[in-house]
Design a protein around this motif. Structure first.
Motif, mmCIF file in Angstrom:
data_model
loop_
_atom_site.group_PDB
_atom_site.id
_atom_site.type_symbol
_atom_site.label_atom_id
_atom_site.label_comp_id
_atom_site.label_asym_id
_atom_site.label_seq_id
_atom_site.Cartn_x
_atom_site.Cartn_y
_atom_site.Cartn_z
ATOM 1 N N VAL A 176 16.743 86.799 13.426
ATOM 2 C CA VAL A 176 17.395 88.110 13.564
ATOM 3 C C VAL A 176 17.844 88.263 15.014
ATOM 4 O O VAL A 176 17.067 88.002 15.943
ATOM 5 C CB VAL A 176 16.442 89.254 13.181
ATOM 6 C CG1 VAL A 176 17.096 90.613 13.438
ATOM 7 C CG2 VAL A 176 16.036 89.137 11.714
ATOM 8 N N VAL A 177 19.098 88.654 15.198
ATOM 9 C CA VAL A 177 19.645 88.883 16.533
ATOM 10 C C VAL A 177 19.995 90.361 16.656
ATOM 11 O O VAL A 177 20.695 90.916 15.797
ATOM 12 C CB VAL A 177 20.911 88.036 16.787
ATOM 13 C CG1 VAL A 177 21.400 88.240 18.223
ATOM 14 C CG2 VAL A 177 20.641 86.570 16.510
ATOM 15 N N SER A 178 19.505 91.012 17.699
ATOM 16 C CA SER A 178 19.804 92.422 17.910
ATOM 17 C C SER A 178 20.064 92.657 19.386
ATOM 18 O O SER A 178 19.795 91.802 20.241
ATOM 19 C CB SER A 178 18.638 93.291 17.415
ATOM 20 O OG SER A 178 19.038 94.647 17.342
ATOM 21 N N ARG A 179 20.599 93.834 19.704
ATOM 22 C CA ARG A 179 20.871 94.159 21.099
ATOM 23 C C ARG A 179 19.562 94.300 21.865
ATOM 24 O O ARG A 179 18.527 94.635 21.288
ATOM 25 C CB ARG A 179 21.690 95.454 21.199
ATOM 26 C CG ARG A 179 23.052 95.359 20.522
ATOM 27 C CD ARG A 179 23.997 94.428 21.278
ATOM 28 N NE ARG A 179 24.286 94.937 22.592
ATOM 29 C CZ ARG A 179 25.271 95.797 22.861
ATOM 30 N NH1 ARG A 179 26.054 96.212 21.883
ATOM 31 N NH2 ARG A 179 25.486 96.225 24.086
ATOM 32 N N PRO A 180 19.583 94.059 23.176
ATOM 33 C CA PRO A 180 18.352 94.158 23.978
ATOM 34 C C PRO A 180 17.725 95.542 23.898
ATOM 35 O O PRO A 180 18.401 96.539 23.626
ATOM 36 C CB PRO A 180 18.844 93.852 25.401
ATOM 37 C CG PRO A 180 20.120 93.100 25.229
ATOM 38 C CD PRO A 180 20.745 93.641 23.983
ATOM 39 N N ASP A 181 16.420 95.596 24.163
ATOM 40 C CA ASP A 181 15.713 96.878 24.193
ATOM 41 C C ASP A 181 16.382 97.799 25.206
ATOM 42 O O ASP A 181 16.873 97.361 26.255
ATOM 43 C CB ASP A 181 14.249 96.671 24.591
ATOM 44 C CG ASP A 181 13.491 95.877 23.539
ATOM 45 O OD1 ASP A 181 14.087 95.534 22.506
ATOM 46 O OD2 ASP A 181 12.308 95.595 23.779
ATOM 47 N N ARG A 182 16.355 99.110 24.884
ATOM 48 C CA ARG A 182 17.010 100.083 25.762
ATOM 49 C C ARG A 182 15.979 101.020 26.375
ATOM 50 O O ARG A 182 14.954 101.331 25.760
ATOM 51 C CB ARG A 182 18.020 100.908 24.964
ATOM 52 C CG ARG A 182 19.189 100.101 24.438
ATOM 53 C CD ARG A 182 20.138 100.993 23.687
ATOM 54 N NE ARG A 182 20.638 102.091 24.514
ATOM 55 C CZ ARG A 182 21.397 103.069 24.053
ATOM 56 N NH1 ARG A 182 21.727 103.095 22.782
ATOM 57 N NH2 ARG A 182 21.812 104.032 24.848
ATOM 58 N N ARG A 183 16.306 101.498 27.562
ATOM 59 C CA ARG A 183 15.466 102.518 28.184
ATOM 60 C C ARG A 183 15.791 103.858 27.544
ATOM 61 O O ARG A 183 16.939 104.228 27.382
ATOM 62 C CB ARG A 183 15.734 102.588 29.700
ATOM 63 C CG ARG A 183 15.315 101.337 30.439
ATOM 64 C CD ARG A 183 15.458 101.518 31.938
ATOM 65 N NE ARG A 183 15.105 100.295 32.658
ATOM 66 C CZ ARG A 183 13.859 99.947 32.951
ATOM 67 N NH1 ARG A 183 12.858 100.737 32.587
ATOM 68 N NH2 ARG A 183 13.604 98.831 33.598
ATOM 69 N N ARG A 184 14.755 104.604 27.169
ATOM 70 C CA ARG A 184 14.950 105.909 26.542
ATOM 71 C C ARG A 184 14.027 106.915 27.213
ATOM 72 O O ARG A 184 12.891 106.610 27.554
ATOM 73 C CB ARG A 184 14.645 105.841 25.045
ATOM 74 C CG ARG A 184 15.475 104.812 24.309
ATOM 75 C CD ARG A 184 15.114 104.754 22.841
ATOM 76 N NE ARG A 184 15.638 103.564 22.205
ATOM 77 C CZ ARG A 184 16.869 103.421 21.758
ATOM 78 N NH1 ARG A 184 17.685 104.433 21.848
ATOM 79 N NH2 ARG A 184 17.275 102.297 21.205
ATOM 80 N N GLY A 185 14.509 108.108 27.410
ATOM 81 C CA GLY A 185 13.699 109.171 27.991
ATOM 82 C C GLY A 185 13.577 109.033 29.498
ATOM 83 O O GLY A 185 14.101 108.113 30.121
ATOM 84 N N ARG A 186 12.859 109.976 30.087
ATOM 85 C CA ARG A 186 12.745 110.035 31.542
ATOM 86 C C ARG A 186 11.705 109.081 32.088
ATOM 87 O O ARG A 186 11.670 108.790 33.281
ATOM 88 C CB ARG A 186 12.399 111.466 31.961
ATOM 89 C CG ARG A 186 13.496 112.473 31.626
ATOM 90 C CD ARG A 186 13.111 113.866 32.068
ATOM 91 N NE ARG A 186 14.178 114.830 31.788
ATOM 92 C CZ ARG A 186 14.096 116.124 32.038
ATOM 93 N NH1 ARG A 186 12.969 116.630 32.547
ATOM 94 N NH2 ARG A 186 15.100 116.926 31.762
ATOM 95 N N GLY A 187 10.809 108.578 31.246
ATOM 96 C CA GLY A 187 9.745 107.712 31.727
ATOM 97 C C GLY A 187 10.189 106.294 32.020
ATOM 98 O O GLY A 187 9.445 105.542 32.659
ATOM 99 N N GLY A 188 11.367 105.919 31.570
ATOM 100 C CA GLY A 188 11.869 104.582 31.830
ATOM 101 C C GLY A 188 11.341 103.533 30.885
ATOM 102 O O GLY A 188 11.657 102.355 31.022
ATOM 103 N N ALA A 189 10.534 103.908 29.905
ATOM 104 C CA ALA A 189 10.010 102.932 28.952
ATOM 105 C C ALA A 189 11.131 102.450 28.041
ATOM 106 O O ALA A 189 12.069 103.187 27.742
ATOM 107 C CB ALA A 189 8.899 103.567 28.121
#
Length: 301
Positions: free
Chosen positions: A38-51
């Motif tokens: 499975v190929v997907s886009r890289p993980d993204r930063r979400r929210g203010r915490g930067g996780a």
């Protein structure tokens, strides 16, 4: 030249990213075909915490115990005989298509609405029907031949989110049925081609001089906005009516018989759910009560 898909693929790679692609991945994983990668886009930063968080397709792949990567070139060495693309979100290079044959699940009745936002453009245009196509992937955007297609009506209350979910399920079923019954020669696309450009904030701006049914379609795309007392006001749900119901011309807004009614260029729009700037969604009547609408209040410039 793009590689030619086998008539009966056995081992596939899946390329996808958003929620709309997850039903197809799950359907393939539950079928007789083997999902090798499975190929997907890289993980993204979400929210203010930067996780960071994974895409919906990556999360589903991990849940299913499937190998997953964000490096699309790994498809070449995965030993697959077909790539399946569903809303991957990135144009595939010609050398990759030459190495591995690919099919795509596209959410429109091609050649109408090639491109990034086919569901939203069909809704905005007032199309009576839409659908899904299982098509060959070629270097030119969405111009490959079509292996199979299925249609659905667009109802008067259909939203982009609801249509997308319906097409995602329909596409998953059509995809597995097409791959397991045998890929034949794809049929060339026929008819006038239209391009579904990515939706921008300008597309979602409510121009109150336009007719109420047209504005209703903008609301049903999701994220429609106007202004009220120099602040942005989003409109999440509305109902068009034939009567003007308010005086003052397009943009005039008033509470009429308990409903919040905005005048348009033809007919009126009853606002059902809104979101004032910096606040949560709420019933339009609650918003109007809090705003204490004055007789000369207007929406928009």
């Amino acid at each position: 030249m793009p590689a030619v898909p086998p008539r009966h693929p056995r081992r596939v790679a899946f390329l996808g990213t958003p929620d709309a692609a997850v039903p197809s991945l799950r359907a393939l994983a539950a079928s007789e075909l083997e999902v090798a990668l499975v190929v997907s886009r890289p993980d993204r930063r979400r929210g203010r915490g930067g996780a960071t968080s994974p895409s919906p397709v990556k999360a589903a792949a991990l849940e299913l115990g499937l190998p997953v990567t964000d490096q699309v070139d790994e498809v070449v060495g995965a030993g697959v005989d077909l790539g399946v693309v569903v809303a991957y979100g990135r144009i595939l290079r010609a050398d990759l298509l030459d190495a591995v044959p690919m099919v795509n699940v596209h959410f429109s009745l091609l050649p109408r609405w090639r491109g990034a936002a086919p569901v939203e453009r069909a809704l905005l245009a007032g199309d009576a029907r839409t659908g899904v196509c299982v098509m060959e992937v070629v270097e030119a955007l969405d111009e490959g031949g079509v292996h199979a297609r299925a249609e659905v009506p667009i109802g008067p209350e259909a939203t982009a989110a609801g249509l997308r979910a319906e097409l995602a399920e329909l596409g998953a079923e059509l995809l597995v049925r097409t791959l397991t019954s045998g890929l034949g020669t794809p049929e060339p696309q026929e008819g006038e081609a239209t391009y579904a450009a990515k939706i921008t904030p300008d597309d979602l701006h409510l121009d109150w001089t336009r007719p109420a049914p047209e504005l209703d379609r903008v609301v049903r795309v999701g994220g429609a906005w106007t202004t009220f007392r120099d602040a942005r006001l989003r409109v999440w749900a509305a109902t068009p009516t034939e009567g003007d119901a308010t005086a003052g011309g397009p943009g005039a807004v008033a509470v009429v018989d308990g409903a919040v009614v905005a005048a348009t260029g033809a007919g009126a729009l009853v606002l059902d759910e809104v979101q004032p700037e910096g606040r949560a969604r709420q019933a339009a009547r609650d918003w109007a009560n809090g705003a204490r609408l004055a007789p000369d209040d207007r929406l928009g410039p």
